[in-house]
Write a protein that holds these residues in place. Sequence first.
Motif, PDB file in Angstrom:
ATOM      1  N   UNK A   1       0.821  -1.215   0.000  1.00 12.28           N
ATOM      2  CA  UNK A   1       0.000   0.000   0.000  1.00 12.28           C
ATOM      3  C   UNK A   1       0.852   1.260   0.000  1.00 12.28           C
ATOM      4  N   UNK A   2       2.025   1.179   0.618  1.00  7.58           N
ATOM      5  CA  UNK A   2       2.920   2.338   0.674  1.00  7.58           C
ATOM      6  C   UNK A   2       3.755   2.494  -0.590  1.00  7.58           C
ATOM      7  N   UNK A   3       3.661   1.525  -1.509  1.00  9.74           N
ATOM      8  CA  UNK A   3       4.425   1.608  -2.747  1.00  9.74           C
ATOM      9  C   UNK A   3       5.867   1.160  -2.591  1.00  9.74           C
ATOM     10  N   UNK A   4       6.189   0.466  -1.490  1.00 10.94           N
ATOM     11  CA  UNK A   4       7.558   0.014  -1.251  1.00 10.94           C
ATOM     12  C   UNK A   4       7.863  -1.310  -1.927  1.00 10.94           C
ATOM     13  N   UNK A   5       6.816  -2.011  -2.371  1.00 14.50           N
ATOM     14  CA  UNK A   5       6.984  -3.266  -3.090  1.00 14.50           C
ATOM     15  C   UNK A   5       5.841  -3.403  -4.089  1.00 14.50           C
ATOM     16  N   UNK A   6       6.093  -4.150  -5.140  1.00 13.73           N
ATOM     17  CA  UNK A   6       5.031  -4.407  -6.117  1.00 13.73           C
ATOM     18  C   UNK A   6       4.321  -5.722  -5.823  1.00 13.73           C
TER      19      UNK A   6
END
Length: 131
Positions: A61-66
């Motif tokens: 959700x934070x965009x730290x992983x896909x």
Amino acid sequence: MSFSQILDATMKSRNITNYQMSKETGISDSLISYWRKGERSPKMDNLLTVANFLGVSLDYLAGRTTNPEPEKSANVVNFSSKGDNNTNTVAVNTETFDKDTLEIARMIKDLPLMERSKIVVMIGKLKEQEV
């Protein structure tokens, strides 16, 4: 991608409406709409609730992983409720939990998702105070 873009894309790909998420989580549909538009950001307890509802990790959700999948561990407590109409679960690594915490996890597994999330946040805050 930003949180709002990830949330919007995830909800669209799963055909989840703001109303559906609101009904399941107890978060107002107007607040969900603000998040999806990027006009507001969720507080941590709501962020955990959304991640749990969608069955994704906070890092996703934070965009730290896909990778949307929460990290799996051999030692997990499954928080999915009996009678849930969805397949969302909360998997928690038990390696750092003591017996009391695990017993609480077993006791709350049948509560609604929003209530479970609140209790998990409270336990986390209590653990931080112990340090």
